[in-house]
Design an enzyme around this catalytic site. Structure first.
Site, PDB file in Angstrom:
ATOM      1  N   GLU A 113      41.355  43.736  46.542  1.00 26.45           N
ATOM      2  CA  GLU A 113      41.877  45.096  46.178  1.00 26.45           C
ATOM      3  C   GLU A 113      43.224  45.445  47.164  1.00 26.45           C
ATOM      4  OE1 GLU A 113      39.019  47.837  43.718  1.00 26.45           O
ATOM      5  OE2 GLU A 113      38.453  47.204  45.797  1.00 26.45           O
ATOM      6  N   GLU A 133      31.771  42.885  43.133  1.00 23.23           N
ATOM      7  CA  GLU A 133      31.355  44.379  43.478  1.00 23.23           C
ATOM      8  C   GLU A 133      29.923  44.130  42.454  1.00 23.23           C
ATOM      9  OE1 GLU A 133      35.023  45.551  45.100  1.00 23.23           O
ATOM     10  OE2 GLU A 133      34.331  43.971  43.405  1.00 23.23           O
TER      11      GLU A 133
END
Length: 259
Positions: A113, A133
């Site tokens: 990210e 995640e």
């Protein structure tokens, strides 16, 4: 070139108008905790506040970009997310100066990210991206679900997001996520070459290009990130999220409850 300065977790160095920001937590594979996030935010603020710094480079030490969120710190209640600035103080920040990610080794979870929040990515062939995640009972709320489907084909992005599978740098370059691919150990060198090609141009022109391109996309990203939060918050505060972090810290398989 100036001597490296900064906090123990983040080093900064100036190289002829280029500001190199290095995450320096090799013992944690450069995973980001709260202190690291605050140090990164301070480094970005310095980059943006100085007229003599025309380009920034974000990289990691010891052959690793960042393993993402420090899950052990998260399990203790520490957060690498800064209000209004996102993960690592970067993913939701309005950064005025062009920023290049120089990626070696792992760029996982929040590491991916942070790379997505940069304007360009230079990666070594041994680099690996990934929004992992879902393996830990959480989701990538700091740009992974918003930016990745805009940077690579939608169907490939959603497969990666749902499976948590890794994305090797060579495949990422084929998909257009990576600007330049290098041999291992050469990502920062190539990123510096790219940064200096940018920095030799007129400062007002650089600033204008960056602002116009950002304003074309940033508002959409900001809206999407804000809109997604209503779905993300229940996941991040769930029992499964706590279980995922504990399982990682205890080196065992998680036991999901769906709540």
């Amino acid at each position: 070139m100036t001597e490296a300065t900064g906090s123990p977790a983040v080093r900064t160095e100036e190289r002829d108008g280029v500001f190199v920001i290095t995450i320096d937590r090799p013992q944690a594979r450069n995973a980001v905790d709260g202190a690291t996030a605050r140090a990164l935010a301070a480094a970005i603020d310095e980059l943006d506040s100085r007229d003599d710094l025309l380009v920034g480079i974000l990289t990691g030490s010891a052959g690793v970009f960042s393993a993402g969120m420090d899950l052990k710190a998260f399990a203790r209640g520490d957060t690498p997310v800064i209000e209004g600035r996102g993960f690592g103080g970067i993913t939701r920040a309005e950064i005025k100066t062009p920023l290049i990610a120089a990626v070696e080794g792992y760029a996982l979870g929040g590491g991916t990210e942070m790379a997505l929040a940069c304007d360009m990515i230079v990666a070594a062939r041994n680099a690996t991206f990934g929004q992992t995640e879902v393996h830990y009972g959480i989701v990538p709320p700091e740009g992974g679900m918003v930016r990745l489907p805009e940077r690579i084909p939608h169907n490939i992005a959603i497969e990666l997001l749902l499976t948590g599978d890794p994305l090797p740098a060579e495949r990422a370059e084929q998909l257009g996520l990576v600007n330049h691919l290098t041999e291992p150990g050469e990502a920062l060198t190539r990123a510096l070459e790219l940064a200096h090609r940018v920095a030799r141009n007129a400062p007002l022109a650089i600033a204008a290009v960056k602002r116009v391109v950002d304003e074309r996309t940033a508002f959409r990203d900001t809206d999407a990130l804000r809109d997604q939060d209503q779905y993300v918050e229940p996941v991040l505060t769930s029992l499964d999220a706590k279980e995922g972090a504990r399982a990682f810290a205890e080196k065992r398989s998680p036991h999901w409850q769906g709540r």
